[in-house]
Design a protein around this motif. Sequence first.
Motif, PDB file in Angstrom:
ATOM      1  N   SER A  43       0.832  -1.202   0.210  1.00 47.82           N
ATOM      2  CA  SER A  43      -0.052  -0.207  -0.273  1.00 47.82           C
ATOM      3  C   SER A  43       0.647   1.356   0.364  1.00 47.82           C
ATOM      4  O   SER A  43       0.246   2.704  -0.731  1.00 47.82           O
ATOM      5  CB  SER A  43      -0.940  -0.068   1.038  1.00 47.82           C
ATOM      6  N   THR A  44       2.003   0.999   0.627  1.00 53.13           N
ATOM      7  CA  THR A  44       3.086   2.209   0.777  1.00 53.13           C
ATOM      8  C   THR A  44       3.093   3.249  -0.361  1.00 53.13           C
ATOM      9  O   THR A  44       3.207   4.496  -0.726  1.00 53.13           O
ATOM     10  CB  THR A  44       4.761   1.792   1.381  1.00 53.13           C
ATOM     11  N   ASP A  72       9.921  -8.536  -5.510  1.00 51.15           N
ATOM     12  CA  ASP A  72       9.717  -9.669  -4.816  1.00 51.15           C
ATOM     13  C   ASP A  72       8.694  -9.895  -5.588  1.00 51.15           C
ATOM     14  O   ASP A  72       7.882  -9.723  -6.102  1.00 51.15           O
ATOM     15  CB  ASP A  72       9.660  -9.468  -3.258  1.00 51.15           C
ATOM     16  N   HIS A 143      11.134  -4.880   8.145  1.00 52.36           N
ATOM     17  CA  HIS A 143      12.344  -6.021   6.513  1.00 52.36           C
ATOM     18  C   HIS A 143      11.950  -5.216   5.354  1.00 52.36           C
ATOM     19  O   HIS A 143      11.347  -4.112   5.082  1.00 52.36           O
ATOM     20  CB  HIS A 143      11.537  -7.469   6.396  1.00 52.36           C
ATOM     21  N   ARG A 172      -4.243  -9.393   5.156  1.00 53.48           N
ATOM     22  CA  ARG A 172      -5.117  -8.515   4.772  1.00 53.48           C
ATOM     23  C   ARG A 172      -6.272  -7.866   2.950  1.00 53.48           C
ATOM     24  O   ARG A 172      -7.024  -8.167   2.502  1.00 53.48           O
ATOM     25  CB  ARG A 172      -5.298  -7.021   5.040  1.00 53.48           C
ATOM     26  N   LYS A 208       4.627   1.630  11.115  1.00 53.24           N
ATOM     27  CA  LYS A 208       6.428   1.615  10.821  1.00 53.24           C
ATOM     28  C   LYS A 208       7.054   2.573  11.657  1.00 53.24           C
ATOM     29  O   LYS A 208       8.026   2.175  11.653  1.00 53.24           O
ATOM     30  CB  LYS A 208       6.213   1.909   8.904  1.00 53.24           C
TER      31      LYS A 208
HETATM   32  C1  GLP Z   1       5.609  -6.437   1.880  1.00 51.43           C
HETATM   33  C2  GLP Z   1       6.266  -6.556   0.650  1.00 51.43           C
HETATM   34  C3  GLP Z   1       7.547  -5.644   0.960  1.00 51.43           C
HETATM   35  C4  GLP Z   1       6.777  -4.239   1.141  1.00 51.43           C
HETATM   36  C5  GLP Z   1       5.767  -4.536   2.234  1.00 51.43           C
HETATM   37  C6  GLP Z   1       5.277  -3.252   3.345  1.00 51.43           C
HETATM   38  O1  GLP Z   1       5.957  -7.726   2.884  1.00 51.43           O
HETATM   39  N1  GLP Z   1       6.961  -7.737   0.477  1.00 51.43           N
HETATM   40  O2  GLP Z   1       8.098  -5.158  -0.150  1.00 51.43           O
HETATM   41  O3  GLP Z   1       7.800  -2.998   2.151  1.00 51.43           O
HETATM   42  O4  GLP Z   1       5.336  -5.724   2.494  1.00 51.43           O
HETATM   43  O5  GLP Z   1       3.761  -3.705   2.457  1.00 51.43           O
HETATM   44  P1  GLP Z   1       2.739  -2.423   2.787  1.00 51.43           P
HETATM   45  O6  GLP Z   1       3.803  -1.050   1.967  1.00 51.43           O
HETATM   46  O7  GLP Z   1       1.574  -2.415   2.822  1.00 51.43           O
HETATM   47  O8  GLP Z   1       2.329  -1.984   4.262  1.00 51.43           O
END
Ligand code: GLP
Length: 259
Positions: A43-44, A72, A143, A172, A208
Amino acid sequence: MKVIIRNTMKEASVWAARYIAEKINAKAARTSEPFVLGLCTGSTPIETYNELIRLVKAGSVSFKNVVSFNMDEYVGLPVEHPESYHSFMHKYLFDHIDEPAANIHILDGNAPDLAAECAAYEQAIEKAGGFDLFLGGVGEDGHIAFNEPFSSLQSRTRVISLTPQTREVNSRFFDNDPAKVPAQALSVGVATVMDAREVVVLAFGSKKANALRAAVEGPVSHYCTLSALQMHPAGIIACDDAAAGELRVNSYRYFKATE
Ligand code: GLP
């Protein structure tokens, strides 16, 4: 490391998109070599992608000479599944910009030989000239890409077993059922990201904040793989106020004052 702090996600996203566009334009002005860009999902980056789309449509930047590699992909999820990172990238970016299809690279989580797929990906990145800029996000546990805690900071593209926490967080998108989240993924390694000439990591929201504090103020540790950014000569975290909420007051003030 620089930390760019904006009041809102939208403002930080616009900053990141314009930064990337400037870098693409600057390289195009000095060479005909392609700009090699690492991309993330989640989502970021959505608002950053929206702003990049707007800039492309306004003629302020072009992706015609951009070569991209996504960081990924889930293992075993059909490419056409709405939650595959292939689907995500087309929906939120590639379908709306002028990047040639041949320039788009996303790991194949259904490859018959996953180890060979990962090795070929590393070779393709090298052949393209290495990353000019890697755009990443961060998981709640710190991560980067899918480099879960205890991933080697020297890791390269490989198969990863996702932690129960990551499957829970990502459920989700899978009917809130962690069992429906694939148990494995292919991911570029921490070293693959750190080899990029520049790394820009986005982090938004209070969920975060602990990861950001660990990455910025904690030790370099495989427990928070984003902390490897401390060793990078050109690492930037672009965040909103909420994600910066667990930084020490003095760290926060320092980053605000020195930007
Ligand atoms: C997953 C992806 C990451 C991403 C992380 C955060 O695990 N593999 O690359 O940075 O989620 O996701 P979100 O941006 O939805 O919080």
